[in-house]
Structures are given as C-alpha cells and as structure tokens.
Design an enzyme around this catalytic site. Structure first.
Site, mmCIF file in Angstrom:
data_model
loop_
_atom_site.group_PDB
_atom_site.id
_atom_site.type_symbol
_atom_site.label_atom_id
_atom_site.label_comp_id
_atom_site.label_asym_id
_atom_site.label_seq_id
_atom_site.Cartn_x
_atom_site.Cartn_y
_atom_site.Cartn_z
ATOM 1 N N SER A 153 -0.107 2.051 -7.316
ATOM 2 C CA SER A 153 -0.104 3.458 -6.711
ATOM 3 C C SER A 153 1.134 4.263 -7.416
ATOM 4 O O SER A 153 1.647 5.478 -7.288
ATOM 5 C CB SER A 153 0.338 3.192 -5.861
ATOM 6 O OG SER A 153 1.628 2.603 -5.430
ATOM 7 N N LYS A 191 8.265 2.082 -3.464
ATOM 8 C CA LYS A 191 7.213 3.161 -3.220
ATOM 9 C C LYS A 191 8.625 4.352 -2.895
ATOM 10 O O LYS A 191 9.490 4.499 -2.777
ATOM 11 C CB LYS A 191 6.848 3.272 -1.337
ATOM 12 C CG LYS A 191 4.969 2.598 -1.475
ATOM 13 C CD LYS A 191 4.097 3.509 -1.858
ATOM 14 C CE LYS A 191 2.500 2.598 -2.115
ATOM 15 N NZ LYS A 191 3.089 1.791 -2.951
#
Length: 232
Positions: A153, A191
């Site tokens: 991701s 993230k």
C-alpha cells in the site's frame, strides 16, 4: 546486511572454491539455492559484488573470486553462521536496544517484527532480530527501531514489500509524515498521517487502498519513518 539467500550463495561459492579451486556454474548455484531461474542468481551475484564480497573477472567464464567473508566468520570458513532477519514475532526475544557496530559508521537496531503496509496487522512489540543501519539515518534525539514491511500500500512512496524501514520513536507527527500508527490499541500499520480537526486520516500511497478515517482517540502514533533499507 546480507539476505539469507545472499549468505547461502556466498557460502556455496566459497566452499566450492576451497574444494575444487573453481567456482560453481550458474546452474549449480540455482540448484543449490533451490531457485527456479538463473536470473535470481544473477541478482544475488550482483548484490554480493556491489557489497564487496566477491569480484567477477572480465572475459573469463565462471570467473568469480571471494574477496572477503562476513565479519562473523572471523577468517574461519568452517564457522560460517549466516545471521539474517527472521522477520516474525518472537515472544522470547529481548526488548529493543541500540548496539554500536565498531568502526563501520553503523548502529544495530532491533527489528521489531513485521508491519503491514496494507490492512493493519496485530501490533508487534518484541524484537525478532537486529539490523545494521548507517548512522546518517539516525538522529541524536529519541530511540530508533526497525520493521520489516509486508504489503504494497506504500509503493508510490517508494516502500516495497520486504523493505526494512527505520523508525524514530515519537508520539507526535505532522501532516504528511509517514508513521507507524497503532489503531484501536491492537493493530499497527505504516501510513501517511493527516489530522483533520478531531479526526485522523491514514493515507496509503497506492490507489488500490482507500484512505481510512478514525477518531483521534483511536490512533496513537508510535514512530515516524526516517530511513529505509532494501536488499536485492
């Protein structure tokens, strides 16, 4: 730092040279390391050459010489004991600590297991191995640790599956920082951080993954990305 396959190949080449005086063929290397193609051997050979462990001699077939062995050998090939990142959680491993590496401008950091660059995984708080990190990556403020990345991701931020990320411990982050975020007390993920009022958004760097929003009390920052280590 050498990967497990790189260490296995270096050991195989060294032992063959000691025994026969000539290095093994690429087919023999492929078989010994249980690889499906010789392209994998080419990548391993290149990595060993770039790290100064072997040298390829031009215009000569199968011309490889071992220049040096890992420091752990102590000059004795029979004591070859590869040291690699195991990756998984080890409940019996020691807590994170910094270990200076003599005379090479690096510090050994605890690898605290794996972290998801994708769907959050269970938080990991036990060291599973150590990795040598250049001191230039480390700031004088705060403690540091390392994590092995699992998932894709964050690929648009240059962070790939299998990379080792270097994290500085902190509970604060600015918008745009890539952080280790502990979600709802039990799931950790890597993230990009953004605060919007009393909400925290965790952004992926891959359009295949949605942005996830949480109340501010559901997210705890555990560290900020300061470096990355990749092996081939």
């Amino acid at each position: 730092m050498l990967t497990k396959k790189q260490l296995q190949l270096l050991e195989f080449i060294h032992k063959r040279l000691q025994k026969d005086g000539v290095p093994p063929s690429f087919d023999e290397m492929k078989t010994a390391l249980d690889l499906r193609s010789k392209s994998g051997i080419h990548r391993l050979i290149t990595a060993l050459e770039e790290r100064g462990f072997i040298r390829r001699l031009a215009h000569r077939a199968r011309a490889i010489e071992v220049i040096r062995l890992p420091d752990s050998l102590g000059g004795n090939p029979d004591s070859f004991q590869p040291k690699v990142i195991a990756g998984g959680k080890d409940q019996d491993a020691p807590k994170a600590e910094l270990k200076p590496v003599a005379d090479n401008g690096a510090t050994e950091l605890a690898v605290m297991g794996r972290i998801a660059a994708g769907v959050p995984i269970e938080a990991i708080s036990q060291a599973s191995a150590h990795v040598a990190v250049p001191n230039a990556m480390l700031s004088s403020a705060g403690q540091h640790y390392a994590l092995e990345v699992r998932g894709d991701s964050m690929i648009d931020a240059g962070i790939n599956d299998g990379d080792v990320v270097v994290i500085r411990e902190t509970d604060a982050a600015d918008n745009g920082d890539i952080v280790v975020a502990l979600v709802e007390g039990h799931e950790a993920t890597l993230k990009r951080y953004e605060r919007k009022g009393r909400m925290i958004e965790l952004h992926a760097a891959n359009p295949a993954y949605p942005t996830r929003s949480y109340a501010e009390d559901q997210v705890k920052v555990q560290g900020r990305l300061v470096g990355l280590i990749r092996t081939y």
